[in-house]
Scaffold this motif. Structure first.
Motif, short mmCIF file in Angstrom:
data_model
loop_
_atom_site.label_atom_id
_atom_site.label_comp_id
_atom_site.label_asym_id
_atom_site.label_seq_id
_atom_site.Cartn_x
_atom_site.Cartn_y
_atom_site.Cartn_z
N GLN A 30 0.82 -1.21 0.00
CA GLN A 30 0.00 0.00 0.00
C GLN A 30 0.86 1.27 0.00
O GLN A 30 0.36 2.35 0.33
N THR A 31 2.11 1.10 -0.36
CA THR A 31 3.00 2.27 -0.37
C THR A 31 2.58 3.24 -1.48
O THR A 31 2.25 2.84 -2.60
N PHE A 32 2.60 4.50 -1.13
CA PHE A 32 2.30 5.56 -2.08
C PHE A 32 3.24 6.70 -1.72
O PHE A 32 3.00 7.44 -0.78
N ASP A 33 4.37 6.79 -2.46
CA ASP A 33 5.37 7.73 -1.98
C ASP A 33 6.21 8.25 -3.13
O ASP A 33 6.18 7.72 -4.24
N THR A 34 6.94 9.27 -2.77
CA THR A 34 7.84 9.91 -3.73
C THR A 34 9.15 9.13 -3.82
O THR A 34 9.45 8.33 -2.92
N GLY A 37 11.01 9.74 -0.62
CA GLY A 37 10.47 8.96 0.50
C GLY A 37 10.89 7.51 0.41
O GLY A 37 11.30 6.90 1.41
N ARG A 40 14.51 7.03 1.28
CA ARG A 40 14.73 6.99 2.73
C ARG A 40 14.39 5.61 3.29
O ARG A 40 15.08 5.09 4.14
N ARG A 41 13.32 5.09 2.83
CA ARG A 41 12.86 3.80 3.38
C ARG A 41 13.81 2.66 2.99
O ARG A 41 13.99 1.72 3.75
N ARG A 67 1.68 14.55 -8.99
CA ARG A 67 0.87 15.20 -7.95
C ARG A 67 1.38 16.62 -7.68
O ARG A 67 2.49 17.00 -8.10
N GLY A 68 0.58 17.37 -6.96
CA GLY A 68 0.97 18.74 -6.61
C GLY A 68 1.15 19.60 -7.86
O GLY A 68 2.13 20.34 -7.93
N ARG A 71 4.37 19.09 -9.39
CA ARG A 71 5.56 19.40 -8.61
C ARG A 71 6.33 18.13 -8.23
O ARG A 71 7.52 18.14 -8.06
N TYR A 72 5.61 17.03 -8.03
CA TYR A 72 6.30 15.79 -7.65
C TYR A 72 5.52 14.60 -8.18
O TYR A 72 4.38 14.71 -8.60
N CYS A 74 4.52 10.46 -7.47
CA CYS A 74 4.41 9.38 -6.48
C CYS A 74 4.29 8.06 -7.21
O CYS A 74 3.73 8.01 -8.32
N LYS A 79 -2.26 -1.67 -9.93
CA LYS A 79 -3.38 -2.48 -9.45
C LYS A 79 -3.78 -3.51 -10.51
O LYS A 79 -4.91 -3.50 -11.01
N CYS B 90 1.95 3.29 3.45
CA CYS B 90 3.30 3.74 3.76
C CYS B 90 3.57 4.94 2.86
O CYS B 90 3.57 4.81 1.63
N SER B 92 5.05 9.40 2.72
CA SER B 92 5.76 10.49 3.39
C SER B 92 4.75 11.51 3.90
O SER B 92 3.65 11.63 3.34
#
Lengths: 132, 867
Positions: A30-34, A37, A40-41, A67-68, A71-72, A74, A79, B90, B92
């Motif tokens: 379920q990760t949704f990140d840049t 991010g 880092r993980r 997104r944004g 600007r960035y 994710c 799915k 998960c 940020s």
């Protein structure tokens, strides 16, 4: 080892960072990140993570979201059943089958070596062009 | 949707009055390791298993770790995700915030897609990296909270605080609805304990204060501190036995149901044994019990109980007894209260023993809360109708002590103190210091631990300072009956000797009136008053039926052996017995005719008179033949007291008549009238008896006149003869004893039986000393000694044939024969009242106010009316 895994390693993971990111999404679906991010993980270089994410996105393993207002970006697990099945196959082979794991690593190293040779070849070609 | 959303933690819901308000955002703050994430996960998980989808957003911790942690708590988050009830996201912090604010964002979409109702954000502290100033941070958090509210989620947001535990009023707390603070506190035992406190709960009331938080196999558990007021359940009034022989009697047959009794005592004195006995005593009535032990393991307690024959193993096997065994170092007060209540509920227990609250006080910082804890469990016991014993240890083995230093004594309903004390050997003492709702025994009693458990025995009488650990002898009031000065001196000697044998006891004789009627009033008053002033009560034989009916004497069944009892004159022993032996015969007596042997011999009378006529003849002969104008022919007790009745009865029986024939008034006319006429004529016709003897005050004392040598015949008691044996008596060696003379209708001389017994009043201050004293004073040795000293007649029959006694007084066989045929006046129905009627009418007759026929008529009429 399943041919789909070999194809995935060769075509999309390509290196250990690609493998790490793929396995990360398998264990944390379920990760949704840049990229930052996720870097880092996984404690990896952001640029390399971004490249890996893009390769996985190109292989329809991940989805990329802008997104944004652009600007960035994710990344999230695509799915689709194919993507999830492939990651589960990869995880199973890598985590539970030592021989498969060795083969995966060997494939990654071969891919990496091939990439380096290709890079060196390209660099030499460039040098020659500059010399000319 | 319900207005309140359960947190999934029962105790926390209790603190919040049912749960979080729907749509509320709660901050759960605390230092690392306090359980913030666990509480948040439990909240979301509880929603999932109840069909409410939830979302967990983690900024730092990887979901795979969360899955693993949850798995350890028995929560399968992956399975819930597969059921679309949960998502562990998960991401940020900046992505989360951005997506939360974006209408087409991933978070918003997910919430709508899942119809999520609950969310955990772990943790809000990471938002700080998104802001460079506090103002910016406030704005960020404000946005997040509003975003969550817009999504109509009920949320928990975790927040880290630093290790110092110092927390200011962080702005998050203004923005959110509820603030839950988690903390660690180091106990005196160097164990950290978790606590949970609701600091804020907007729009709903909550329970203040820090409450025990425990993280375990089932997640987080909160044990709210209770503040119930003691409200007694309606319970049966029948008191609860402690199972300890003698202890129930100290508390008016046991403990009142629903009461909590503190048992305080030195180490090893028997507190646990008392607790086990209390549990065992419930078995007979089917009362189930919970035994809380912080030190001894249940196996050790069962073995201890088995050693005393207590059936606790059987109770446990039958499901009537359960143990809670929590080592003190693991004890959490609030958790313990909840556990105890659950066990009582599960078992339906009616009895509880907590062994001991000293361990409760040792549980971390619980010593500061001991008073509160005892208050809470006392309230809980009362609401549940549980009767409880709380054991506490007092540190001192000897000497003065505090029962508890934490003021627990105010809360409990009763206090029993068990102590060691130092005499020639170490003794155990028990006393009931407090017992609400009953007039409990104020004595300090000796107790022993025997093969069948604790046995409360006699009082520590004759001693002061027992509870201070060292007994000092004190005077104990005893009353002994003396008949003459010689007898009184002898009694004093005997008491001195008794003190030498029993140095703890210093007997003090209380003098009673010589007149048995007056003495009776004094003794009966002492028995009723329950003051304990009188430890040995002298009891005249004719009082006994009414005295025994008063039921104010301690039983003495076990004072003497069967063989010892059989030595006593049976009628006297029977007089002190009503179902149980309550008084031991001390001396015997009966009516006799005393005569001057020297005078009879001087005037040629070989034998004393056998009949009234002979008595009159001999008396006239001697009085008229002697030049002494003060010589009195005959005397008998003739003023208005019990002696007058006995004089009448003796004459009546010796004239073949009776007061009653069965239950009907007899007083046969002819013989009774003959008796009355005889007694009347002795004064007014024969003038052998001086008329002034009928008035006690200032009148002649028949006994004194006889001993002074101024009377020929006297009807009274054998003790007069013994008194006349004193060295300074002018009639020493000149007194004979015989049966009272018969009347014309009589076939045999019949005298009355009398005597004195010793009993112990129920409230006696020194019953054990009294027992020893009675055993001493009624012993064959003392009775023989008294006989050899001219004292009262023995109650032990074999002394009447003792060669030494016979050598001293050859009349003993004769007296023994008289005793055997003597009648017991108390067989007369309603004897005290009948006696007063007889005294009244006979005294009037002897005063010359009424003639014998009228006296008879009045006697019969009044006695008939009485019955």
């Amino acid at each position: 080892m399943d041919a789909r895994i070999k194809d995935f390693i060769r075509d999309h993971a390509r290196n250990l960072i690609g493998l790490d990111v793929a396995l990360f999404f398998q264990t944390n679906p379920q990760t949704f990140d840049t990229p930052e991010g996720l870097a880092r993980r996984t404690h990896r270089d952001v640029a390399e993570v971004r490249q890996a994410l893009d390769r996985l996105a190109a292989g329809n393993i991940l989805q990329v979201f802008s997104r944004g207002e652009g600007r960035y970006q994710c990344y999230a697990l695509a799915k689709t059943a194919e993507a999830w099945d492939l990651l589960c196959l990869l995880s199973e082979a890598y985590m539970d089958d030592l021989e498969a794991r060795k083969e995966i690593v060997r494939l990654l190293m071969q891919t990496r070596t091939a990439e380096r040779k290709a890079e060196e070849h390209a660099n030499n070609a460039d040098t020659q062009r500059i010399g000319q | 949707m319900s207005d309140l959303v359960s947190t999934g933690i029962e105790g926390l819901d209790v603190l919040l009055g049912g749960g979080l308000r729907a749509g509320a955002c709660a901050v759960v703050e605390g230092v690392p390791g306090t359980g913030k994430t666990t509480i948040g996960l439990q909240f979301v998980h509880d929603g999932c298993i109840n069909g409410e989808a939830g979302v967990v957003v983690t900024f730092e911790q990887l979901p795979e770790q969360i899955y693993l942690d949850a798995q350890n708590l028995g929560w399968d988050l992956r399975a819930l995700e597969e059921q679309d009830l949960l998502r562990v996201i998960c991401t940020s912090p900046e992505v989360f915030l951005d997506q939360l604010s974006d209408a087409d964002g991933m978070i918003d979409g997910l919430i709508r897609e899942m119809d999520a109702k609950r969310m955990l954000v772990d943790s809000v502290s990471h938002l700080m990296q998104l802001a460079s100033t506090p103002q910016e941070l406030r704005s960020v958090v404000y946005g997040m909270v509003n975003g969550l509210k817009r999504a109509r989620l009920t949320c928990m947001v975790t927040k880290e605080v630093d290790e110092t535990g110092v927390r200011g009023a962080a702005f998050e707390e203004y923005l959110v609805d509820t603030v839950i603070s988690l903390s660690f506190e180091m106990g005196a035992d160097l164990y950290r304990r978790r606590y949970l406190e609701v600091l804020k709960s907007r729009g709903q009331d909550h329970v203040h204060g820090k409450h025990t938080l425990k993280l375990g196999g089932a997640g987080a558990q909160v044990y709210p501190r209770r503040a119930d007021r003691p409200r007694m359940k309606d319970l049966p009034t029948e008191r609860i036995s402690t199972g300890v022989v003698g202890l129930d009697d100290m508390m008016t047959s046991g403990i009142q149901p629903g009461h909590t009794v503190l048992v305080a005592g030195s180490a090893g004195v028997g507190k646990t044994t008392l607790g086990l006995s209390f549990v065992n005593a419930g078995a007979a009535g089917g009362e189930r019990a919970v035994y809380v032990s912080f030190e001894e393991a249940p196996e050790a307690l069962l073995q201890l109980a088995g050693n005393f024959g207590l059936q606790l193993s059987e109770m446990q096997q039958a499901g009537d007894l359960s143990f809670i065994h929590v080592p003190p170092v693991h004890l959490r007060t609030d958790e313990f209260v909840a556990q105890l209540e659950a066990e009582i509920e599960k078992l339906g227990a009616r009895r509880v023993v907590v062994d001991s609250i000293t361990d409760l006080a040792m549980a971390g910082q619980a010593s500061q809360r001991l008073c509160e804890t005892v208050y809470i469990i006392n309230a809980m016991f009362k609401q549940r109708g549980v009767t409880a014993i709380l054991i506490t240890e007092v540190p001192e083995l000897f000497g003065q002590t505090y029962v508890t230093t934490e003021h627990v004594s105010i809360i409990v309903d009763g206090i029993i103190l068990m102590k060691y004390l130092e005499e020639s050997e170490i003794q155990r003492a028990i006393s009931v210091l407090k017992m609400r709702g009953c007039n409990h025994d104020k004595d300090i009693r000796r107790f022993t631990i025997q093969a069948d458990g604790i046995r409360v025995e006699s009082r520590f009488e004759g001693a002061e300072g027992v509870m201070a650990g060292s007994a000092r002898p004190v005077p104990v009031a005893l009353s002994v009956r003396s008949f003459t000065e010689t007898d009184e001196q002898h009694n004093q000697e005997l008491m001195t000797r008794f003190s030498q044998v029993y140095p703890r006891i210093s007997p003090v004789s209380i003098s009673l009136p010589y007149n048995p009627d007056e003495a009776r009033t004094t003794v009966e008053a002492a028995l009723r008053a329950d003051t304990g002033e009188l430890s040995v009560a002298p009891l005249c034989l004719y009082w006994m039926p009414e005295i025994l009916e008063m039921n104010r004497l301690l039983p003495l069944d076990d004072l003497l052996s069967g063989a010892e009892l059989e030595q006593h004159i049976p009628e006297l022993l029977a007089a002190g017995t009503l179902n149980r032996i309550c008084a031991i015969p001390a001396l015997a007596t009966c009516g006799v005719l005393l005569y001057r042997k020297d005078l009879l011999e001087e005037f040629g009378f070989d034998n004393p008179p056998q009949s009234w006529a002979e008595l009159i003849h001999q008396a006239h002969t001697i009085v008229e033949g002697k030049p002494d104008e003060h010589l009195i022919g005959y005397q008998f007790p003739s003023y208005m007291y019990e002696g007058l009745t006995t004089s009448f009865l003796q004459n009546l029986w010796s004239n073949g008549a009776h007061v009653f024939d069965g239950e009907d008034v007899s007083l046969e006319d002819e013989p009774t009238l003959a008796v009355l006429t005889y007694m009347h004529d002795l004064i007014y016709k024969e003038r052998l008896v001086p008329s002034n003897v009928v008035t006690a005050a200032g009148g002649l004392e028949p006994q004194n006149e006889f001993i002074a040598g101024r009377t020929v015949f006297l009807t009274l008691l054998p003790s007069v003869s013994q008194a006349a044996q004193s060295l300074d008596s002018p009639i020493r060696g000149k007194v004979g004893i015989t049966s009272p003379p018969m009347g014309p209708h009589g076939k045999a001389s019949v005298t009355f039986l009398s005597g004195w017994l010793y009993g112990i009043p129920v409230g006696a201050r020194a019953p054990q000393a009294a027992r020893e004293f009675i055993r001493f004073m009624t012993s064959p040795q003392v009775q023989k000694e008294r006989a050899l000293r001219g004292g009262p007649l023995p109650t032990i029959e074999r002394i009447y044939t003792d060669p030494e006694v016979l050598a001293f007084n050859p009349d003993y066989p004769k007296i023994r024969q008289m005793l055997r045929t003597a009648k017991w006046r108390s067989e007369i129905p309603q004897y005290p009242k009948v006696s007063r009627i007889i005294q009244k009418h006979l005294h009037a007759m002897l005063r010359g106010e009424v003639q014998p026929p009228d006296c008879l008529t009045r006697l019969k009429a009044d006695i008939k009316e009485l019955v």
